[in-house]
Design an enzyme around this catalytic site. Structure first.
Site, PDB file in Angstrom:
ATOM      1  N   LYS A   1      -6.123 -11.318  -5.911  1.00  0.00           N
ATOM      2  CA  LYS A   1      -5.722 -10.718  -4.541  1.00  0.00           C
ATOM      3  C   LYS A   1      -6.184 -12.043  -3.554  1.00  0.00           C
ATOM      4  O   LYS A   1      -7.419 -12.410  -3.809  1.00  0.00           O
ATOM      5  CB  LYS A   1      -6.545  -9.515  -4.299  1.00  0.00           C
ATOM      6  CG  LYS A   1      -5.703  -8.743  -3.044  1.00  0.00           C
ATOM      7  CD  LYS A   1      -4.710  -7.980  -3.590  1.00  0.00           C
ATOM      8  CE  LYS A   1      -3.934  -7.076  -2.420  1.00  0.00           C
ATOM      9  NZ  LYS A   1      -3.126  -6.192  -3.174  1.00  0.00           N
TER      10      LYS A   1
ATOM     11  N   GLY B   1       8.029   5.749   5.368  1.00  0.00           N
ATOM     12  CA  GLY B   1       8.357   4.145   5.513  1.00  0.00           C
ATOM     13  C   GLY B   1       9.141   3.461   4.412  1.00  0.00           C
ATOM     14  O   GLY B   1      10.048   4.390   3.979  1.00  0.00           O
TER      15      GLY B   1
HETATM   16  P1  NAD Z   1       5.303   1.595   5.323  1.00  0.00           P
HETATM   17  O1  NAD Z   1       4.163   0.964   6.367  1.00  0.00           O
HETATM   18  O2  NAD Z   1       6.610   0.901   5.423  1.00  0.00           O
HETATM   19  O3  NAD Z   1       5.500   2.969   5.726  1.00  0.00           O
HETATM   20  C1  NAD Z   1       4.217   3.910   5.602  1.00  0.00           C
HETATM   21  C2  NAD Z   1       4.654   5.122   6.435  1.00  0.00           C
HETATM   22  O4  NAD Z   1       3.518   6.193   6.574  1.00  0.00           O
HETATM   23  C3  NAD Z   1       4.959   4.680   7.917  1.00  0.00           C
HETATM   24  O5  NAD Z   1       6.169   5.091   8.625  1.00  0.00           O
HETATM   25  C4  NAD Z   1       3.849   5.463   8.653  1.00  0.00           C
HETATM   26  O6  NAD Z   1       4.221   5.712  10.197  1.00  0.00           O
HETATM   27  C5  NAD Z   1       3.520   6.656   7.868  1.00  0.00           C
HETATM   28  N1  NAD Z   1       2.289   7.239   7.989  1.00  0.00           N
HETATM   29  C6  NAD Z   1       1.123   6.510   8.029  1.00  0.00           C
HETATM   30  N2  NAD Z   1       0.127   7.428   8.011  1.00  0.00           N
HETATM   31  C7  NAD Z   1       0.533   8.678   8.050  1.00  0.00           C
HETATM   32  C8  NAD Z   1       0.143   9.935   8.245  1.00  0.00           C
HETATM   33  N3  NAD Z   1      -1.300  10.384   8.280  1.00  0.00           N
HETATM   34  N4  NAD Z   1       0.933  11.031   8.560  1.00  0.00           N
HETATM   35  C9  NAD Z   1       2.224  10.868   8.104  1.00  0.00           C
HETATM   36  N5  NAD Z   1       2.802   9.700   8.111  1.00  0.00           N
HETATM   37  C10 NAD Z   1       2.049   8.482   8.038  1.00  0.00           C
HETATM   38  O7  NAD Z   1       4.811   1.183   3.972  1.00  0.00           O
HETATM   39  P2  NAD Z   1       5.404   1.322   2.383  1.00  0.00           P
HETATM   40  O8  NAD Z   1       5.619  -0.057   2.202  1.00  0.00           O
HETATM   41  O9  NAD Z   1       6.347   2.560   2.617  1.00  0.00           O
HETATM   42  O10 NAD Z   1       4.024   1.844   1.544  1.00  0.00           O
HETATM   43  C11 NAD Z   1       3.852   3.114   1.616  1.00  0.00           C
HETATM   44  C12 NAD Z   1       2.340   3.383   0.944  1.00  0.00           C
HETATM   45  O11 NAD Z   1       2.664   2.930  -0.539  1.00  0.00           O
HETATM   46  C13 NAD Z   1       1.095   2.385   1.215  1.00  0.00           C
HETATM   47  O12 NAD Z   1      -0.144   2.892   1.021  1.00  0.00           O
HETATM   48  C14 NAD Z   1       1.502   1.044   0.223  1.00  0.00           C
HETATM   49  O13 NAD Z   1       0.102   0.594   0.098  1.00  0.00           O
HETATM   50  C15 NAD Z   1       1.990   1.824  -0.994  1.00  0.00           C
HETATM   51  N6  NAD Z   1       2.629   0.935  -1.943  1.00  0.00           N
HETATM   52  C16 NAD Z   1       3.755   0.317  -1.492  1.00  0.00           C
HETATM   53  C17 NAD Z   1       4.484  -0.562  -2.373  1.00  0.00           C
HETATM   54  C18 NAD Z   1       5.855  -1.141  -1.822  1.00  0.00           C
HETATM   55  O14 NAD Z   1       6.162  -1.633  -2.612  1.00  0.00           O
HETATM   56  N7  NAD Z   1       6.085  -1.183  -0.548  1.00  0.00           N
HETATM   57  C19 NAD Z   1       4.015  -0.691  -3.406  1.00  0.00           C
HETATM   58  C20 NAD Z   1       2.700  -0.130  -3.957  1.00  0.00           C
HETATM   59  C21 NAD Z   1       2.237   0.812  -3.132  1.00  0.00           C
END
Ligand code: NAD
Length: 340
Positions: free
Chosen positions: A78, A176
């Protein structure tokens, strides 16, 4: 510094600075037994340099476990770039970071993460090939969602006796990049969706397009459902919230869902099946790792199918040993990372 390395069992810790661009970067390499270290680059402000190093070390360790259980020939690493108080040229900063990565001769491959974009990866790519998730490679989120969807099926089969999602009530916290794509797949499979997001617009979209039922963010965890899918921030399952859950299983995309290891045991004691987050959400990592190696979409899709097989294996061990799937997943990963 060495204490941090020992705690996280880091192989190497690299630091670089460039006064011209304001770059202060840390690359933590956790374990390269299975292949070169791959992991995202964060671009965030930190209270102090120690916190930034600790963050990089902890996250690098998590990447080794994720890559190992995803069956990738990849280690864990990382990077953290400490966001300067004043930035004059973002492109130049990321180019300087690209030159830093190049000095490691491929032992670390970077990717997009919190605070960075595919445009930043394009700047890095001007100076090194050891970079993924550039604009041309695309967003890994749909692949993460595909893996989580398959993992939810495996979880439903293990906990409820059927992987038919028709009529299943799934609570999704966070709509998201991953959460919304997951909601679309669950809707297509006939699941009933209970959704929350801090952004009311995202919720409205799910209501209109997918017939989802909106739930206030504070109430979602305590809302009765079959499967809860945390897809927002990490740390959602903690000593305070774990008692509120009214679901049979937790299976979602968010990283580091458990605030501490003992929460896994509490879930186990309550009969709530937990899909270890780094197993079920590894679709994005599989996508970037295999794209970087020039694999076809067919090969990537075939590899994504291994997520549900791995989860099923973890659940079988967990049931036989009467242990939490989170503990079983850690033990399986450690056997691959530290054999003998
Ligand atoms: P993103 O930022 O696009 O979406 C996250 C969403 O969650 C946002 O719309 C935000 O408003 C909402 N949110 C945050 N806190 C909240 C709460 N307490 N209640 C309700 N909604 C809430 O992020 P993403 O890319 O969709 O990733 C989501 C999660 O998955 C993160 O934890 C990320 O680390 C993990 N993740 C993502 C990927 C990827 O490919 N994008 C891969 C592995 C893990």
């Amino acid at each position: 510094m060495f204490a941090i390395m020992e705690t996280a069992r880091l192989e190497a810790l690299h630091l670089a600075q460039d006064p011209t661009t304001g770059l202060k970067a840390i690359i933590a390499i956790h374990n390269t037994r299975l292949g070169p270290a791959l992991g995202g680059c964060r671009y965030l402000a930190y209270p102090d340099e120690q916190s930034a190093i600790r963050d990089a070390a902890r996250l690098a360790q998590g990447m080794s476990y994720k890559a190992a259980l995803a069956g990738l020939e990849q280690g864990g690493g990382k990077a953290v770039i400490i966001r300067p108080a004043h930035l004059s040229n973002r492109g130049a900063l990321f180019e300087a970071f690209g030159r830093f990565i190049e000095t490691l001769n491929g032992r670390y491959i970077t990717a997009m993460d919190s605070g960075t974009s595919s445009a930043d990866m394009d700047c890095i790519a001007q100076h090194t090939n050891h970079v993924t998730s550039t604009t041309s490679e695309g967003d890994p989120s749909p692949h993460t969602a595909m893996g989580v969807f398959a993992g939810i099926r495996a979880t439903a089969l293990a906990r409820l006796g059927s992987d038919d999602l028709e009529g299943l009530r799934v609570g999704i916290q966070g709509l998201g990049h991953v959460g919304f794509a997951l909601a679309e797949q669950l809707h297509a499979a006939g699941a009933e969706l209970l959704v929350s997001d801090l952004d009311a617009g995202r919720v409205q979209l799910a209501v209109e397009q997918l017939g989802a039922h909106p739930v206030a963010s504070a109430a979602l965890l305590g809302t009765p459902c079959d499967i809860l899918a945390p897809c927002g921030l990490g740390g959602v399952l903690n000593a305070e919230t774990v008692g509120q859950l009214r679901c049979s299983a937790v299976a979602g995309a968010a990283n580091n869902q458990l605030a501490s290891g003992d929460i896994a045991d509490t879930l186990q004691a309550r009969g709530i099946l937990y899909a270890p987050d780094y197993v079920i959400n590894s679709g994005g990592l599989i996508y970037v790792a295999l794209r970087h190696r020039g694999e076809s979409l067919t090969a990537i899709t075939a590899h994504l199918a291994k997520i549900s097989l791995r989860l099923t294996e973890v659940y079988a061990h967990a049931q036989a040993d009467k242990r939490s799937p989170a503990r079983v997943a850690d033990a399986l990963a450690e056997r691959l990372l530290y054999p003998g």
